[in-house]
Design a protein around this motif. Sequence first.
Motif, PDB file in Angstrom:
ATOM      1  N   PHE A   1      42.285  52.662  33.762  1.00 49.36           N
ATOM      2  CA  PHE A   1      41.060  52.594  32.976  1.00 49.36           C
ATOM      3  C   PHE A   1      40.020  51.719  33.675  1.00 49.36           C
ATOM      4  O   PHE A   1      38.842  52.075  33.747  1.00 49.36           O
ATOM      5  CB  PHE A   1      41.370  52.049  31.577  1.00 49.36           C
ATOM      6  CG  PHE A   1      40.187  52.078  30.640  1.00 49.36           C
ATOM      7  CD1 PHE A   1      39.806  53.246  30.010  1.00 49.36           C
ATOM      8  CD2 PHE A   1      39.464  50.926  30.377  1.00 49.36           C
ATOM      9  CE1 PHE A   1      38.720  53.280  29.142  1.00 49.36           C
ATOM     10  CE2 PHE A   1      38.378  50.937  29.509  1.00 49.36           C
ATOM     11  CZ  PHE A   1      38.003  52.121  28.888  1.00 49.36           C
ATOM     12  N   LEU A   2      40.439  50.578  34.194  1.00 51.03           N
ATOM     13  CA  LEU A   2      39.506  49.701  34.920  1.00 51.03           C
ATOM     14  C   LEU A   2      38.863  50.454  36.080  1.00 51.03           C
ATOM     15  O   LEU A   2      37.646  50.373  36.276  1.00 51.03           O
ATOM     16  CB  LEU A   2      40.224  48.457  35.443  1.00 51.03           C
ATOM     17  CG  LEU A   2      40.784  47.488  34.410  1.00 51.03           C
ATOM     18  CD1 LEU A   2      41.525  46.351  35.116  1.00 51.03           C
ATOM     19  CD2 LEU A   2      39.702  46.946  33.504  1.00 51.03           C
ATOM     20  N   ASP A   3      39.684  51.173  36.826  1.00 50.52           N
ATOM     21  CA  ASP A   3      39.177  51.926  37.977  1.00 50.52           C
ATOM     22  C   ASP A   3      38.215  53.023  37.528  1.00 50.52           C
ATOM     23  O   ASP A   3      37.124  53.154  38.080  1.00 50.52           O
ATOM     24  CB  ASP A   3      40.357  52.523  38.749  1.00 50.52           C
ATOM     25  CG  ASP A   3      39.913  53.252  39.991  1.00 50.52           C
ATOM     26  OD1 ASP A   3      39.195  52.650  40.821  1.00 50.52           O
ATOM     27  OD2 ASP A   3      40.280  54.439  40.141  1.00 50.52           O
ATOM     28  N   GLU A   4      38.621  53.763  36.521  1.00 51.59           N
ATOM     29  CA  GLU A   4      37.804  54.873  36.035  1.00 51.59           C
ATOM     30  C   GLU A   4      36.453  54.404  35.493  1.00 51.59           C
ATOM     31  O   GLU A   4      35.437  55.072  35.658  1.00 51.59           O
ATOM     32  CB  GLU A   4      38.575  55.597  34.936  1.00 51.59           C
ATOM     33  CG  GLU A   4      37.940  56.856  34.452  1.00 51.59           C
ATOM     34  CD  GLU A   4      38.867  57.596  33.500  1.00 51.59           C
ATOM     35  OE1 GLU A   4      38.546  57.634  32.301  1.00 51.59           O
ATOM     36  OE2 GLU A   4      39.896  58.105  33.968  1.00 51.59           O
ATOM     37  N   MET A   5      36.455  53.248  34.839  1.00 55.11           N
ATOM     38  CA  MET A   5      35.235  52.745  34.209  1.00 55.11           C
ATOM     39  C   MET A   5      34.472  51.764  35.104  1.00 55.11           C
ATOM     40  O   MET A   5      33.489  51.173  34.681  1.00 55.11           O
ATOM     41  CB  MET A   5      35.575  52.076  32.873  1.00 55.11           C
ATOM     42  CG  MET A   5      36.210  53.012  31.863  1.00 55.11           C
ATOM     43  SD  MET A   5      35.247  54.509  31.534  1.00 55.11           S
ATOM     44  CE  MET A   5      33.760  53.829  30.837  1.00 55.11           C
ATOM     45  N   CYS A   6      34.934  51.602  36.339  1.00 53.81           N
ATOM     46  CA  CYS A   6      34.286  50.714  37.319  1.00 53.81           C
ATOM     47  C   CYS A   6      34.172  49.276  36.809  1.00 53.81           C
ATOM     48  O   CYS A   6      33.141  48.614  36.982  1.00 53.81           O
ATOM     49  CB  CYS A   6      32.918  51.251  37.722  1.00 53.81           C
ATOM     50  SG  CYS A   6      32.987  52.883  38.475  1.00 53.81           S
ATOM     51  N   VAL A   7      35.250  48.796  36.169  1.00 50.48           N
ATOM     52  CA  VAL A   7      35.317  47.416  35.709  1.00 50.48           C
ATOM     53  C   VAL A   7      35.991  46.611  36.805  1.00 50.48           C
ATOM     54  O   VAL A   7      37.048  47.005  37.317  1.00 50.48           O
ATOM     55  CB  VAL A   7      36.120  47.301  34.396  1.00 50.48           C
ATOM     56  CG1 VAL A   7      36.340  45.848  34.006  1.00 50.48           C
ATOM     57  CG2 VAL A   7      35.414  48.053  33.277  1.00 50.48           C
ATOM     58  N   ASP A   8      35.384  45.497  37.181  1.00 51.14           N
ATOM     59  CA  ASP A   8      35.950  44.636  38.207  1.00 51.14           C
ATOM     60  C   ASP A   8      37.300  44.107  37.730  1.00 51.14           C
ATOM     61  O   ASP A   8      37.371  43.408  36.713  1.00 51.14           O
ATOM     62  CB  ASP A   8      34.991  43.474  38.472  1.00 51.14           C
ATOM     63  CG  ASP A   8      35.437  42.565  39.594  1.00 51.14           C
ATOM     64  OD1 ASP A   8      36.651  42.401  39.809  1.00 51.14           O
ATOM     65  OD2 ASP A   8      34.562  41.980  40.253  1.00 51.14           O
ATOM     66  N   PRO A   9      38.388  44.415  38.435  1.00 51.03           N
ATOM     67  CA  PRO A   9      39.710  43.981  37.989  1.00 51.03           C
ATOM     68  C   PRO A   9      39.873  42.466  37.946  1.00 51.03           C
ATOM     69  O   PRO A   9      40.634  41.952  37.124  1.00 51.03           O
ATOM     70  CB  PRO A   9      40.680  44.610  38.982  1.00 51.03           C
ATOM     71  CG  PRO A   9      39.878  45.285  40.000  1.00 51.03           C
ATOM     72  CD  PRO A   9      38.438  45.249  39.617  1.00 51.03           C
ATOM     73  N   MET A  10      39.160  41.742  38.777  1.00 49.83           N
ATOM     74  CA  MET A  10      39.259  40.284  38.757  1.00 49.83           C
ATOM     75  C   MET A  10      38.623  39.714  37.490  1.00 49.83           C
ATOM     76  O   MET A  10      39.130  38.758  36.913  1.00 49.83           O
ATOM     77  CB  MET A  10      38.626  39.678  40.013  1.00 49.83           C
ATOM     78  CG  MET A  10      39.399  39.990  41.277  1.00 49.83           C
ATOM     79  SD  MET A  10      41.171  39.617  41.184  1.00 49.83           S
ATOM     80  CE  MET A  10      41.142  37.861  40.991  1.00 49.83           C
ATOM     81  N   ILE A  11      37.522  40.299  37.051  1.00 48.39           N
ATOM     82  CA  ILE A  11      36.880  39.851  35.806  1.00 48.39           C
ATOM     83  C   ILE A  11      37.797  40.160  34.624  1.00 48.39           C
ATOM     84  O   ILE A  11      38.023  39.306  33.758  1.00 48.39           O
ATOM     85  CB  ILE A  11      35.502  40.515  35.627  1.00 48.39           C
ATOM     86  CG1 ILE A  11      34.523  39.982  36.682  1.00 48.39           C
ATOM     87  CG2 ILE A  11      34.959  40.289  34.219  1.00 48.39           C
ATOM     88  CD1 ILE A  11      33.195  40.704  36.728  1.00 48.39           C
ATOM     89  N   ALA A  12      38.352  41.360  34.587  1.00 51.02           N
ATOM     90  CA  ALA A  12      39.262  41.737  33.500  1.00 51.02           C
ATOM     91  C   ALA A  12      40.503  40.846  33.516  1.00 51.02           C
ATOM     92  O   ALA A  12      40.975  40.419  32.452  1.00 51.02           O
ATOM     93  CB  ALA A  12      39.644  43.204  33.617  1.00 51.02           C
ATOM     94  N   SER A  13      41.011  40.539  34.679  1.00 49.92           N
ATOM     95  CA  SER A  13      42.188  39.670  34.788  1.00 49.92           C
ATOM     96  C   SER A  13      41.897  38.269  34.275  1.00 49.92           C
ATOM     97  O   SER A  13      42.741  37.647  33.629  1.00 49.92           O
ATOM     98  CB  SER A  13      42.671  39.598  36.238  1.00 49.92           C
ATOM     99  OG  SER A  13      43.163  40.847  36.645  1.00 49.92           O
ATOM    100  N   GLU A  14      40.723  37.779  34.557  1.00 53.16           N
ATOM    101  CA  GLU A  14      40.343  36.449  34.071  1.00 53.16           C
ATOM    102  C   GLU A  14      40.259  36.442  32.542  1.00 53.16           C
ATOM    103  O   GLU A  14      40.718  35.492  31.890  1.00 53.16           O
ATOM    104  CB  GLU A  14      39.009  36.015  34.688  1.00 53.16           C
ATOM    105  CG  GLU A  14      38.532  34.657  34.247  1.00 53.16           C
ATOM    106  CD  GLU A  14      39.473  33.510  34.597  1.00 53.16           C
ATOM    107  OE1 GLU A  14      39.418  32.473  33.913  1.00 53.16           O
ATOM    108  OE2 GLU A  14      40.272  33.642  35.540  1.00 53.16           O
ATOM    109  N   LEU A  15      39.694  37.486  31.971  1.00 54.41           N
ATOM    110  CA  LEU A  15      39.658  37.581  30.505  1.00 54.41           C
ATOM    111  C   LEU A  15      41.059  37.700  29.936  1.00 54.41           C
ATOM    112  O   LEU A  15      41.378  37.068  28.918  1.00 54.41           O
ATOM    113  CB  LEU A  15      38.812  38.775  30.064  1.00 54.41           C
ATOM    114  CG  LEU A  15      37.356  38.458  29.716  1.00 54.41           C
ATOM    115  CD1 LEU A  15      36.592  37.977  30.907  1.00 54.41           C
ATOM    116  CD2 LEU A  15      36.706  39.645  29.076  1.00 54.41           C
TER     117      LEU A  15
END
Length: 89
Positions: free
Chosen positions: A57-71
Motif C-alpha cells: 500500500f505504501l508503494d502503491e500510494m507513494c507514501v515514504d516508508p520512512m515517514i510511515a515507519s516513524e509514525l
Amino acid sequence: MSVVAVKVLATVNAPYGTALSAEQLASKISDPASVDLFDPSAFCFFSEVDEGLQYSFLDEMCVDPMIASELARKFSALAGYPLPLARAA
C-alpha cells in the motif's frame, strides 16, 4: 481501485464504519498529526493490516516508508506493543 487498496480499506474501514478513500488513508499514515490525534484509522492500518500488504500500500500510494515507519514507531510506543512497521524506523 487496486486489490491492495481494497484489502487495506476493508480492514481499516470496517471496524469504525468509516469510508476512507485510499488517498485519505495514505494522508493519515504519513501525517504526524495522526499520532497526536490518536487517529483510529491510522492505528488500525499499522496494527491490523498484514505487514506485506502495508508495504504494498505504501508503494502503491507513494507514501515514504520512512515517514510511515516513524509514525508506526510512535503508535507502537503509545500502544505498548510492537507494530510491524515500527521495526523499520
